[in-house]
Design a protein around this motif. Structure first.
Motif, PDB file in Angstrom:
ATOM      1  N   GLN A 487     -13.825  23.798  53.748  1.00 13.73           N
ATOM      2  CA  GLN A 487     -15.088  24.403  54.092  1.00 13.73           C
ATOM      3  C   GLN A 487     -16.120  23.248  54.493  1.00 13.73           C
ATOM      4  N   GLN A 488     -16.075  22.155  53.716  1.00 12.15           N
ATOM      5  CA  GLN A 488     -16.993  21.087  54.124  1.00 12.15           C
ATOM      6  C   GLN A 488     -16.914  20.406  55.244  1.00 12.15           C
ATOM      7  N   GLU A 489     -15.335  20.423  55.909  1.00 11.11           N
ATOM      8  CA  GLU A 489     -14.986  19.731  56.936  1.00 11.11           C
ATOM      9  C   GLU A 489     -15.526  20.510  58.102  1.00 11.11           C
ATOM     10  N   ILE A 490     -15.696  21.822  57.943  1.00 13.61           N
ATOM     11  CA  ILE A 490     -16.207  22.978  59.019  1.00 13.61           C
ATOM     12  C   ILE A 490     -17.588  22.526  59.082  1.00 13.61           C
ATOM     13  N   ILE A 491     -18.283  22.261  58.031  1.00 11.59           N
ATOM     14  CA  ILE A 491     -19.631  21.924  58.022  1.00 11.59           C
ATOM     15  C   ILE A 491     -19.986  20.630  58.625  1.00 11.59           C
TER      16      ILE A 491
END
Length: 863
Positions: A487-491
């Motif tokens: 999720q953090q990489e997507i953000i």
């Protein structure tokens, strides 16, 4: 009960009604020209109507007079736990209202048998590479939904004629197909066709059995539950001839996606379809069910197949009792419902579709009818080049790959094909990409049994497609949380992330908040995309990996043959599996627990269940339809997901902020759908979809995306919920202006309840989807339809206007929409009142379904 045309069914001691004689008594020879649907409706009328209504209604069927009101009487109601529960919350609130007026609340009960299946509340928090995923997900479901399940348990004891299938057992529509529908009902020694309404738009799944089953909103279902006929305009019945046969390697999913595109273009919204022809006759019941299930995606009310040998074979396969199977066959042949007896049927419109033209397909992004052939992915700009950087997710990363939904998991060929492609991939050393959250959520426990029998369970688990639950899951937006690192990489990278699922809906924002778009595909294609890892992958041409000898592996190298799929289905899918699952599930158990009070003890701190407010304040009063301001000005194809989303609740949303204030931890916010029994939470979901385009909000010359509107007369852009709160404080009546096909998608009551609680009194649109329009009427919101050639653009509507509605509200009357612009200019626009029947006018004038029933109940009690 009408007895004039009663006869004995050959080979049994049961009676039935000679509908042919009844029809031919009105117009000789007419029966042989009636479509299958009309014959079933006629049997429904002969059994239930008084002679005067019977004669008038049969005359309508024969002459197809669609401008007259038409009653039919569904034999049963089926509900899932989201809309079914909210319907029962409404009935519990109705009991309170009746008690406050001096009536007996215990007398408020469903009259029609009502089955509630808890299938919409399980989230995929633990995915398919965890061997304990099912048990863990069920435990989370029970914890989060304790308030809801407490209420549902109370309804089992408090209401008569309500039965509940508890969580963890499967999806409403698949259980309906595999067990609940008898096809031919027997009551009081009389046999008659099964009919039902369901609180979900995919209820037509069992139309494939020859059963008239249509999706309705919970409000319409409540009316049927309480013993009223379901009134409609006699529908357009369209014949769809299927010719040819599917090419090798083509699945039922491929077929239905092309049909969905084709039928949308043919404008069958609101029509009742009947599929016939050599192509239809050759389709298995599982393939037929896939077509019928997708009726709301192409806009039809029903998608019927007649009873024939395929029906009988399926009833035997799914473990129905021999006596019941024989009854279905005998009844259909004697009564005129057997396929061979329909050669002379006449339709108001005929369409033709060649099954041999179907190629491998997907649908997306965003709409189920946005079909694209997998061979055209590159040409359409979906597949293409991407940077394959080790340790990073690629552009178009598939973050969710889900085999889910009754649409596909009720078809053994589709599921077996997925298992075989997994087996072949495992043999060649292929693996799921690490960023893909994969899951298998069948709609029935029988799927797990026949996968075990076929030796394919382990093969699917090895690729990360272990069983995570027997529920709707990803198809309903219950995808669960992503791995925090992913999720953090997507953000951080603002990554274009996607989902691929074997579901029936892929509207923007539905599947997961971090999946910017979603694609529908067959179960075996879902497996293939889990291996590919990105939607940019050209699934027909690109290399999935290398085998042990360095040879390139493509999709064609792992795709199973039709002959192998059919052989495995024949060997592995057995009647005893269905009996093993359903006999204990539907065994009648006497409730030995303590009795409950007829009035529910509402929990004041609950964010899931709250006494509804529909009998209080402004909602119980008149709607003047004057001085209304627009809450939103909307484009074409607004879905009920735009109006009332079902996906996960985020902390920075209006609902999330409210739940946090109520002390609920963010990890247990759950979905918008599960909170619909509490109007204070559900109100805050109104227009909360982050993919909304409200044409009142313009930035740099373009419509700005988001849950936003412009507060008037100030002209200030604010979050949608802040505007709704302000307008409620001002007691400002509201209107919504919209384009074509307003209210597509799920039969979601809260798409109507939310706007009504916000103060919306009318909606003026170019056209409405059927279920949503009836929901609006059921909440006392007036649907108005622009005349052809008139719309928000020709009228130059910008949202700064005020609106009045003038005229007498009668079925489909021409009313006047008076638009007063900011500069004082006044424009009068003729619009059609979309109260389509006298029954709908009665409901609207009473303030809605529940208000009307309360009035009628108290009047009858006094009398």
């Amino acid at each position: 009960m009408n007895t004039e045309f009663r006869k004995t069914l050959p080979g049994t001691r049961l009676d039935y009604f000679d509908t042919r004689a009844a029809v031919d008594a009105i117009k000789p020879g007419a029966y042989d020209t009636l479509p299958y649907t009309s014959r079933v409706l006629a049997e429904n009328l002969v059994r239930r109507c008084d002679p005067a209504t019977l004669n008038a209604s049969l005359s309508q069927l024969i002459e197809r007079k669609r401008d007259l009101d038409f009653p039919w009487f569904p034999a049963r109601v089926v509900c899932h736990d989201i809309l079914g529960q909210t319907a029962l919350v409404d009935l519990a609130g109705l009991r309170d209202a009746i008690a406050q007026q001096g009536g007996d609340p215990a007398q408020v009960n469903p009259v029609v048998p009502t089955q509630l299946i808890v299938d919409h509340s399980l989230a995929v928090e633990c995915c398919g590479n965890d061997p304990e995923a099912f048990e863990k997900n069920r435990a989370i479901e029970d914890r989060r939904n304790e308030d809801r399940f407490h209420f549902i348990e109370w309804t089992k004891k408090a209401f008569k004629n309500v039965d509940v299938i508890p969580p963890g057992n499967g999806i409403m529509h698949q259980i309906n197909l595999e067990k609940m529908s008898p096809v031919i009902q027997v009551r009081d020694g009389v046999a008659f066709p099964d009919t039902c309404v369901g609180t979900d738009s995919h209820t037509p799944h069992v139309d494939s059995l020859g059963v008239i089953a249509i999706g309705v909103g919970g409000l319409e279902a409540e009316s049927v539950m309480l013993g009223r006929a379901s009134w409609m305009r006699l529908p357009e019945i369209v014949g769809v001839e299927l010719t040819g046969k599917l090419q090798p390697g083509i699945t039922a999913t491929d077929m239905v996606l092309v049909l969905t595109e084709f039928l949308r273009k043919q404008k069958v919204v609101g029509a009742w379809l009947e599929f016939y022809g050599e192509g239809a006759a050759a389709l298995t019941l599982g393939d037929r069910a896939t077509i019928s299930n997708m009726a709301p995606e192409y806009g039809a009310t029903a998608a019927m197949f007649y009873i024939d040998q395929q029906t009988i074979d399926y009833l035997k396969l799914t473990g129905r009792e021999d006596q019941q199977v024989q009854l279905v066959e005998n009844y259909a042949k004697v009564s005129g419902l057997w396929g061979d007896s329909l050669k002379g049927a006449q339709y108001e419109r005929n369409l033709s579709f060649d099954l041999s033209s179907v190629v491998r397909n997907m649908a997306g992004p965003s709409n189920p009818h946005a079909r694209v052939a997998t061979s055209d992915l590159a040409a359409k700009g979906i597949a293409g080049q991407w940077d394959n950087v080790p340790g990073q997710m690629p552009d178009g990363a598939v973050i969710i790959a889900a085999i889910t939904s009754c649409t596909n998991t009720s078809n053994p060929r589709n599921v077996i094909a997925a298992g075989l492609i997994a087996r072949n991939a495992n043999k060649l050393g292929l693996a799921r990409k690490p960023w893909v959250k994969s899951s298998l959520a069948p709609g029935s426990k029988t799927v797990a049994l026949y996968l075990d029998e076929a030796g394919l369970t382990d093969e699917l688990e090895q690729l990360g497609f272990g069983v995570v639950g027997f529920a709707c899951t990803t198809c309903n937006g219950m995808s669960g949380a992503l791995d925090p690192k992913i999720q953090q990489e997507i953000i951080d990278r603002d990554l274009y992330a996607t989902a691929v699922l074997s579901g029936n809906r892929n509207f923007d924002g539905r599947i997961h908040p971090y999946a910017k778009q979603a694609f529908l595909a067959s179960p075996p294609l879902v497996v293939a995309y889990a291996i590919a890892g990105t939607i940019r992958f050209d699934i027909e041409k690109d290399v999935l990996g290398l085998d042990a000898h360095g040879n390139e592996i493509r999709l064609k190298d792992i795709w199973p043959s039709d002959e192998e799929i059919d052989a495995v289905v024949k060997a592995a899918v057995k009647p005893e599996q269905f009996r093993q699952v359903y006999i204990p599930m539907f065994a009648i158990h006497e409730d030995t627990g303590p009795k409950v009070e007829p009035l529910y003890d509402w929990r004041p701190q609950s964010t899931y269940i709250r006494r509804p407010p529909y009998w209080e304040g402004a909602l119980a009063g008149a709607r003047p339809l004057k001085g209304m301001r627009p809450l939103a000005v909307l484009p074409d194809n607004i879905t009920t997901d735009h109006l009332s989303p079902s996906n996960a609740i985020m902390l920075d949303s209006a609902a999330g902020e409210y739940l946090a204030k109520m002390g609920l931890p963010e990890v247990d916010f759950n979905s918008y759908a599960t909170h619909r029994g509490d109007h204070l939470t559900a109100q805050r979901a109104t227009f909360a979809n982050p993919k909304l385009f409200n044409e009142m909000v313009i930035e740099d010359g373009k419509v700005k995306q988001g849950s936003l509107t412009r507060l008037e007369p100030e002209g200030q852009v604010v979050r949608m919920w802040e505007a709704i709160e302000t307008y409620m404080d001002r007691k400002q009546p509201l209107i919504i202006i919209a384009g074509a096909d307003y209210g597509q998608g799920s039969s979601r009551d809260w798409a109507a309840k939310g706007v009504r609680l916000a103060g919306v009194e009318a909606i003026a649109a170019e056209g409405f989807e059927r279920i949503h329009r009836t929901n609006l009427v059921g909440m006392g919101v007036l649907p108005l339809e622009f005349m052809p050639g008139t719309d928000r653009k020709t009228l130059q509507i910008d949202g700064s206007e005020t609106y009045d509605v003038i005229g007498e509200r009668t079925p489909r009357a021409t009313l006047t929409l008076v638009i007063t612009r900011k500069n004082g200019e006044r424009v009068e626009v003729p619009v059609t009142c979309r109260l389509d029947t006298a029954e709908e006018v009665s409901i609207y004038e009473a303030g809605g379904v529940l208000q009307r029933f309360a009035q009628d109940f108290l009047e009858s009690a006094t009398a």
